[in-house]
Design a protein around this motif. Structure first.
Motif, PDB file in Angstrom:
ATOM      1  N   VAL A 173      -8.676   0.074  -5.129  1.00 41.52           N
ATOM      2  CA  VAL A 173      -8.508   0.328  -3.836  1.00 41.52           C
ATOM      3  C   VAL A 173      -9.374  -0.387  -2.915  1.00 41.52           C
ATOM      4  O   VAL A 173      -8.198  -0.211  -1.382  1.00 41.52           O
ATOM      5  CB  VAL A 173      -8.559   2.292  -4.064  1.00 41.52           C
ATOM      6  CG1 VAL A 173      -8.384   2.715  -2.934  1.00 41.52           C
ATOM      7  CG2 VAL A 173      -8.213   2.662  -4.944  1.00 41.52           C
ATOM      8  N   ARG A 183       1.383   6.730 -15.347  1.00 46.40           N
ATOM      9  CA  ARG A 183       0.761   5.629 -14.291  1.00 46.40           C
ATOM     10  C   ARG A 183      -0.556   5.721 -13.961  1.00 46.40           C
ATOM     11  O   ARG A 183      -0.834   7.324 -13.676  1.00 46.40           O
ATOM     12  CB  ARG A 183       1.299   5.054 -13.117  1.00 46.40           C
ATOM     13  CG  ARG A 183       2.262   6.584 -12.480  1.00 46.40           C
ATOM     14  CD  ARG A 183       3.090   6.841 -10.835  1.00 46.40           C
ATOM     15  NE  ARG A 183       2.361   8.086 -11.003  1.00 46.40           N
ATOM     16  CZ  ARG A 183       2.726   7.897  -9.223  1.00 46.40           C
ATOM     17  NH1 ARG A 183       3.140   7.029  -8.314  1.00 46.40           N
ATOM     18  NH2 ARG A 183       2.070   9.364  -8.672  1.00 46.40           N
ATOM     19  N   PRO A 184      -1.277   4.726 -14.132  1.00 39.51           N
ATOM     20  CA  PRO A 184      -2.655   5.079 -13.848  1.00 39.51           C
ATOM     21  C   PRO A 184      -2.951   4.428 -12.914  1.00 39.51           C
ATOM     22  O   PRO A 184      -2.282   4.112 -11.824  1.00 39.51           O
ATOM     23  CB  PRO A 184      -3.828   4.377 -15.387  1.00 39.51           C
ATOM     24  CG  PRO A 184      -2.918   3.729 -15.136  1.00 39.51           C
ATOM     25  CD  PRO A 184      -1.265   3.949 -14.987  1.00 39.51           C
ATOM     26  N   TYR A 185      -3.944   5.498 -12.026  1.00 38.84           N
ATOM     27  CA  TYR A 185      -4.102   5.029 -10.302  1.00 38.84           C
ATOM     28  C   TYR A 185      -5.824   3.989 -10.552  1.00 38.84           C
ATOM     29  O   TYR A 185      -6.127   3.533 -11.568  1.00 38.84           O
ATOM     30  CB  TYR A 185      -5.217   6.401  -9.460  1.00 38.84           C
ATOM     31  CG  TYR A 185      -4.567   7.497  -9.421  1.00 38.84           C
ATOM     32  CD1 TYR A 185      -3.594   7.633  -8.610  1.00 38.84           C
ATOM     33  CD2 TYR A 185      -4.262   8.910  -9.651  1.00 38.84           C
ATOM     34  CE1 TYR A 185      -2.270   8.333  -8.485  1.00 38.84           C
ATOM     35  CE2 TYR A 185      -4.588   9.481  -8.994  1.00 38.84           C
ATOM     36  CZ  TYR A 185      -2.915   9.412  -8.100  1.00 38.84           C
ATOM     37  OH  TYR A 185      -2.603  10.592  -7.882  1.00 38.84           O
ATOM     38  N   PRO A 186      -5.559   2.594  -9.446  1.00 36.02           N
ATOM     39  CA  PRO A 186      -6.424   2.543  -9.771  1.00 36.02           C
ATOM     40  C   PRO A 186      -7.833   2.795  -9.542  1.00 36.02           C
ATOM     41  O   PRO A 186      -7.872   3.506  -9.111  1.00 36.02           O
ATOM     42  CB  PRO A 186      -5.502   1.059  -8.691  1.00 36.02           C
ATOM     43  CG  PRO A 186      -5.291   1.862  -7.843  1.00 36.02           C
ATOM     44  CD  PRO A 186      -4.334   2.703  -8.586  1.00 36.02           C
ATOM     45  N   ALA A 234      -7.680  -3.133  -2.132  1.00 34.60           N
ATOM     46  CA  ALA A 234      -6.281  -3.208  -1.494  1.00 34.60           C
ATOM     47  C   ALA A 234      -6.312  -2.386  -0.143  1.00 34.60           C
ATOM     48  O   ALA A 234      -5.765  -3.079   0.959  1.00 34.60           O
ATOM     49  CB  ALA A 234      -5.224  -2.017  -2.240  1.00 34.60           C
ATOM     50  N   GLY A 272       1.101  -0.974   0.092  1.00 32.85           N
ATOM     51  CA  GLY A 272      -0.146   0.489  -0.145  1.00 32.85           C
ATOM     52  C   GLY A 272       0.876   1.207  -0.069  1.00 32.85           C
ATOM     53  O   GLY A 272       0.190   2.218  -0.135  1.00 32.85           O
ATOM     54  N   SER A 273       2.463   1.304  -0.479  1.00 31.66           N
ATOM     55  CA  SER A 273       3.091   2.370  -0.245  1.00 31.66           C
ATOM     56  C   SER A 273       2.415   3.495  -1.817  1.00 31.66           C
ATOM     57  O   SER A 273       3.185   4.573  -1.070  1.00 31.66           O
ATOM     58  CB  SER A 273       4.147   1.745  -0.313  1.00 31.66           C
ATOM     59  OG  SER A 273       4.617   1.402  -1.604  1.00 31.66           O
ATOM     60  N   ALA A 274       2.007   2.899  -2.801  1.00 31.63           N
ATOM     61  CA  ALA A 274       1.451   3.646  -3.715  1.00 31.63           C
ATOM     62  C   ALA A 274      -0.370   2.689  -4.016  1.00 31.63           C
ATOM     63  O   ALA A 274       0.085   2.263  -3.637  1.00 31.63           O
ATOM     64  CB  ALA A 274       2.522   4.284  -4.641  1.00 31.63           C
ATOM     65  N   LYS A 275      -0.247   3.403  -5.224  1.00 36.84           N
ATOM     66  CA  LYS A 275      -1.350   2.426  -6.544  1.00 36.84           C
ATOM     67  C   LYS A 275      -1.226   1.456  -6.445  1.00 36.84           C
ATOM     68  O   LYS A 275       0.465   1.203  -6.613  1.00 36.84           O
ATOM     69  CB  LYS A 275      -0.976   3.630  -7.600  1.00 36.84           C
ATOM     70  CG  LYS A 275      -1.446   4.859  -6.868  1.00 36.84           C
ATOM     71  CD  LYS A 275      -1.042   5.778  -7.493  1.00 36.84           C
ATOM     72  CE  LYS A 275       0.800   5.703  -7.263  1.00 36.84           C
ATOM     73  NZ  LYS A 275       0.977   6.579  -5.980  1.00 36.84           N
ATOM     74  N   THR A 276      -1.405   0.722  -6.279  1.00 39.80           N
ATOM     75  CA  THR A 276      -1.623  -0.969  -7.249  1.00 39.80           C
ATOM     76  C   THR A 276      -0.809  -0.895  -8.325  1.00 39.80           C
ATOM     77  O   THR A 276      -1.701  -0.617  -9.301  1.00 39.80           O
ATOM     78  CB  THR A 276      -2.520  -1.866  -6.782  1.00 39.80           C
ATOM     79  OG1 THR A 276      -3.697  -1.277  -7.121  1.00 39.80           O
ATOM     80  CG2 THR A 276      -3.471  -2.216  -5.439  1.00 39.80           C
TER      81      THR A 276
END
Lengths: 142, 318
Positions: free
Chosen positions: B307, B299-302, B310, B281-285
């Motif tokens: 989210v 980089r797209p967000y999930p 996760a 969970g440090s950043a976007k999956t």
């Protein structure tokens, strides 16, 4: 104008709102209703909501009540606008260096509609990244 | 049918033809010469102790007992400290091949390489030893492979190409031992070689300038490999290429523990750069948390559902 727009009160609602939308882009504004930046943005959103109801739907999320996305979506700004289409995050090349979101309040209604239309058209074609019709990089501001 | 003399000499040198009717080619001669040990000692000192050491007797015996490549040390008690030891080096043509290990066969066939120091080197060596006399326990050893002298600490088994008191002397373990220690990490040595190369190049650059530097230059062999006799046979060949080059110092430093490494001051185990980092969970999956610049923008967000999943996963893990 935030009371005129639909709010989402938890993560599940956010998820369902995006999942249930088949043919329209979903615009989510993350922020606080009382925030001056968000007030400006909400005004713009409200004024264009009716015009883009055929291809976009707008939701508001309070990042204090729904903190689920704060970390993953890096919601550090007072007002953040993100676009989704068919449960997929759509990136916009705004020229600001951050393609993930609009993290400043927009005042111009037509500019915002143009961006949303670009997002919608690009997303319909399967694009994950679209180019904004106007460049918002600071080099033109100074 | 008699072989042509050149071919016969060559075959005899390789040990294929044993009994040539011709006068024997050089290696055979040398093997004969080796029977009396003075051959490789006589070049520079004849005041050696007259009794032949027992090593020589082993040479005359067809099956020598000792390992072929170990440096032969005379017994310390009857040793004259002013007189250098001579390493025995087999005059084997396959020494160029670093994977070749000389056997008794090599020794019997090719004999030993004589030590032939150059007069210039001897002169400079004299001067260096006058300025920086050897401390206790240090002995001078002649290396026929490079035709140079090196210095050997009998107690700690360290070696050095220059007198250990010389300001530019580097005292290390013999290459033979270091090689055994670090055999598996051989590919790492290149960078250190390079940095040593620079040092070596400035050595050879001021060759013409002053006495002390050129003295080193002549006294130190081409490769700074602190070796006892057996390293790679190519030492006398690439004289101008890899002068003053050695991987030993750099190698040792690489093995040392960084003082800022938690492993050096606490009980933490020694790890790599990424060990111990919490990735969850440090950043976007699925996106690189360390991406920057153009990559950062791509980089797209999930999706929100991802989210939430996760987040739930992280809760469960806790």
């Amino acid at each position: 104008m935030s009371y005129m727009l639909q709010h989402l009160h938890n993560g599940w609602q956010v998820d369902q709102a995006i999942l249930s939308e088949e043919d329209r882009a979903v615009i989510i504004r993350f922020g606080h209703d009382w925030d001056p930046a968000c007030m400006v943005m909400d005004e713009t959103l409200y004024r264009c909501a009716e015009k883009m109801k055929n291809f976009a739907v707008i939701y508001l999320v309070d990042i204090s009540k729904v903190p689920d996305f704060n970390k993953m979506y890096e919601l550090y700004d007072p007002c953040t606008c993100m676009f989704f289409y068919r449960n997929k995050h759509i990136m916009i090349d705004l020229g600001t260096g951050n393609n993930n979101k609009i993290n400043w309040p927009m005042e111009d209604v037509q500019e915002f509609i143009d961006i949303v239309e670009t997002v919608y058209r690009g997303a319909r074609k399967g694009r994950g990244l679209v180019v904004s019709p106007k460049d918002y990089s600071t080099k033109y501001r100074y | 049918m008699p072989l042509p003399p050149a071919l016969a000499a060559r075959l005899a040198k390789r040990g294929i033809v044993k009994d040539t009717p011709k006068p024997p080619p050089p290696p055979v001669k040398e093997a004969k010469k080796n029977e009396d040990e003075e051959v490789f000692a006589e070049d520079y000192d004849d005041m050696r102790k007259p009794d032949p050491p027992q090593i020589m007797e082993e040479y005359t015996i067809p099956e020598p007992v000792e390992k072929p490549f170990i440096q032969v040390e005379e017994e310390e008690e009857d040793y004259d400290p002013n007189e250098p030891i001579i390493t025995e080096v087999i005059n084997c043509p396959f020494k160029i091949n670093p994977y070749h290990e000389c056997t008794d066969y090599c020794k019997n066939t090719y004999g030993l390489k004589p030590f032939e120091p150059e007069s210039k080197m001897l002169k400079l060596r004299e001067r260096m030893l006058r300025k920086y006399p050897l401390p206790d326990n240090w002995r001078e050893v002649a290396d026929p492979l490079s035709n140079r002298y090196y210095y050997w600490n009998m107690m700690s088994d360290q070696v050095c190409w220059l007198s250990p008191l010389h300001p530019r002397a580097t005292v290390t373990l013999p290459a033979e031992r270091l090689r055994g220690l670090l055999d598996d990490k051989d590919n790492l040595s290149d960078q250190e070689d390079d940095e040593k190369m620079e040092e070596g190049s400035d050595l050879s650059d001021d060759d013409s300038m002053s006495g002390s530097d050129s003295e080193e230059d002549v006294i130190m062999p081409d490769k700074n490999n602190k070796k006892k006799s057996q390293d790679y046979g190519r030492q006398n060949r690439d004289d101008d290429r890899g002068r003053g080059r050695g991987r030993k110092g750099g190698r040792k430093q690489r093995d040392e523990l960084d003082p800022m490494d938690p492993a050096s001051y606490s009980e933490a185990p020694r790890g790599t750069w990424s060990s111990g980092l919490d990735q969850r969970g440090s950043a976007k999956t699925g996106v690189d948390a360390t991406a920057s610049g153009p990559l950062f923008q791509q980089r797209p967000y999930p999706s929100p559902g991802a989210v939430l999943r996760a987040n739930r996963q992280m809760e469960d893990d806790k």
